[in-house]
Design a protein around this motif. Structure first.
Motif, mmCIF file in Angstrom:
data_model
loop_
_atom_site.group_PDB
_atom_site.id
_atom_site.type_symbol
_atom_site.label_atom_id
_atom_site.label_comp_id
_atom_site.label_asym_id
_atom_site.label_seq_id
_atom_site.Cartn_x
_atom_site.Cartn_y
_atom_site.Cartn_z
ATOM 1 N N VAL A 111 -21.430 -28.576 17.962
ATOM 2 C CA VAL A 111 -22.483 -29.140 17.116
ATOM 3 C C VAL A 111 -22.474 -30.662 17.140
ATOM 4 N N GLN A 112 -21.280 -31.254 17.116
ATOM 5 C CA GLN A 112 -21.209 -32.724 16.989
ATOM 6 C C GLN A 112 -20.648 -33.408 18.236
ATOM 7 N N ASP A 113 -20.286 -32.619 19.248
ATOM 8 C CA ASP A 113 -19.634 -33.118 20.464
ATOM 9 C C ASP A 113 -18.483 -34.074 20.128
ATOM 10 N N HIS A 114 -17.589 -33.548 19.312
ATOM 11 C CA HIS A 114 -16.530 -34.376 18.774
ATOM 12 C C HIS A 114 -15.279 -33.504 18.622
ATOM 13 N N PHE A 140 -22.268 -23.167 6.901
ATOM 14 C CA PHE A 140 -22.477 -23.048 8.338
ATOM 15 C C PHE A 140 -23.023 -24.337 8.912
ATOM 16 N N LEU A 141 -22.847 -24.506 10.199
ATOM 17 C CA LEU A 141 -23.426 -25.649 10.907
ATOM 18 C C LEU A 141 -24.476 -25.100 11.866
ATOM 19 N N THR A 142 -25.454 -25.925 12.193
ATOM 20 C CA THR A 142 -26.513 -25.421 13.075
ATOM 21 C C THR A 142 -26.669 -26.293 14.314
ATOM 22 N N LYS A 143 -27.118 -25.654 15.374
ATOM 23 C CA LYS A 143 -27.516 -26.392 16.581
ATOM 24 C C LYS A 143 -28.601 -25.580 17.290
ATOM 25 N N ARG A 187 -10.919 -29.334 22.836
ATOM 26 C CA ARG A 187 -10.362 -30.682 22.984
ATOM 27 C C ARG A 187 -11.041 -31.441 24.117
ATOM 28 N N ASN A 188 -11.114 -30.795 25.290
ATOM 29 C CA ASN A 188 -11.651 -31.480 26.465
ATOM 30 C C ASN A 188 -13.113 -31.150 26.750
ATOM 31 N N ALA A 189 -13.769 -30.505 25.800
ATOM 32 C CA ALA A 189 -15.184 -30.134 25.971
ATOM 33 C C ALA A 189 -15.410 -29.288 27.222
ATOM 34 N N VAL A 190 -14.577 -28.298 27.413
ATOM 35 C CA VAL A 190 -14.719 -27.410 28.569
ATOM 36 C C VAL A 190 -15.294 -26.069 28.099
ATOM 37 N N ASN A 191 -16.430 -25.697 28.689
ATOM 38 C CA ASN A 191 -17.039 -24.372 28.490
ATOM 39 C C ASN A 191 -17.507 -24.062 27.065
#
Ligand code: GDP
Length: 175
Positions: A26-29, A42-45, A150-154
């Motif tokens: 959701v936040q790319d963080h 809940f969070l949305t995207k 952690r590494n934004a994989v998949n």
């Protein structure tokens, strides 16, 4: 373009990275000190899927997973469930089977199930072979993917795979 709201619930043992996956998606963080209360709601995207937009409403268990039996309300109306385990913790993979059972008993019949082996950046201390997890997922007709919040994989790919398994709305209208 039609927007469809799709409830997705996250399941899996405490510490496997459920909140981190949601946060990454959701936040790319990635937050090393993520608060366990992040899932109080809940969070949305929203992501495009064919001719539609899929607005994911992602429910985290807010620490309730330690009870190993969540209120049926948690699953109600869910289009998909993501069961997360930690590839470095065999225990978390073994209890995954309990989550599958729980979902079969309390979840909607047509729910899309995805199994995510998280923390795949920690391959050096892996305890769960990918082959074994993949075979288990196949045996219950679930999506399978290894992720690293952690590494934004998949992480994006996990939700794309879910999107692809949701039948387009037109199919329902024709019925
Ligand atoms: P939850 O209890 O399932 O929601 O798990 P959290 O998201 O709170 O994560 C538990 C711990 O694992 C935290 O210390 C995170 O920083 C860490 N973590 C989560 N995802 C990853 C990952 O992909 N790789 C690594 N190395 N650590 C992760």
């Amino acid at each position: 373009m039609a927007i469809r709201e799709l409830k997705v619930c996250l399941l899996g043992d405490t510490g496997v990275g459920k909140s981190s996956i949601v946060c990454r998606f959701v936040q790319d963080h990635f937050d090393h000190n993520i608060s366990p209360t992040i899932g109080a709601s809940f969070l949305t995207k929203t992501v495009p899927s064919g001719n539609e937009l899929h607005k994911f409403l992602i429910w985290d268990t807010a620490g309730q997973e330690r009870f190993h039996s969540l209120a049926p309300m948690y699953y109600r109306g869910s289009a998909a469930a993501v069961i997360v385990y930690d590839i470095t913790k065999l225990d978390s993979f073994q209890t995954l089977k309990r989550w599958v059972k729980e979902l079969k008993e309390h979840g909607p019949e047509d729910i899309v199930v995805a199994i995510a082996g998280n923390k795949n950046d920690l391959g050096d201390i892996r305890e769960v072979p990918m082959k074994e997890a993949k075979e288990f997922a196949e045996s219950i007709a679930a999506i399978f993917i290894e992720t690293s919040a952690r590494n934004a994989v998949n992480v994006e790919e996990l939700f794309q795979k879910i999107s692809k398994q949701i039948p387009p709305l037109e199919n329902h209208e024709d019925e």
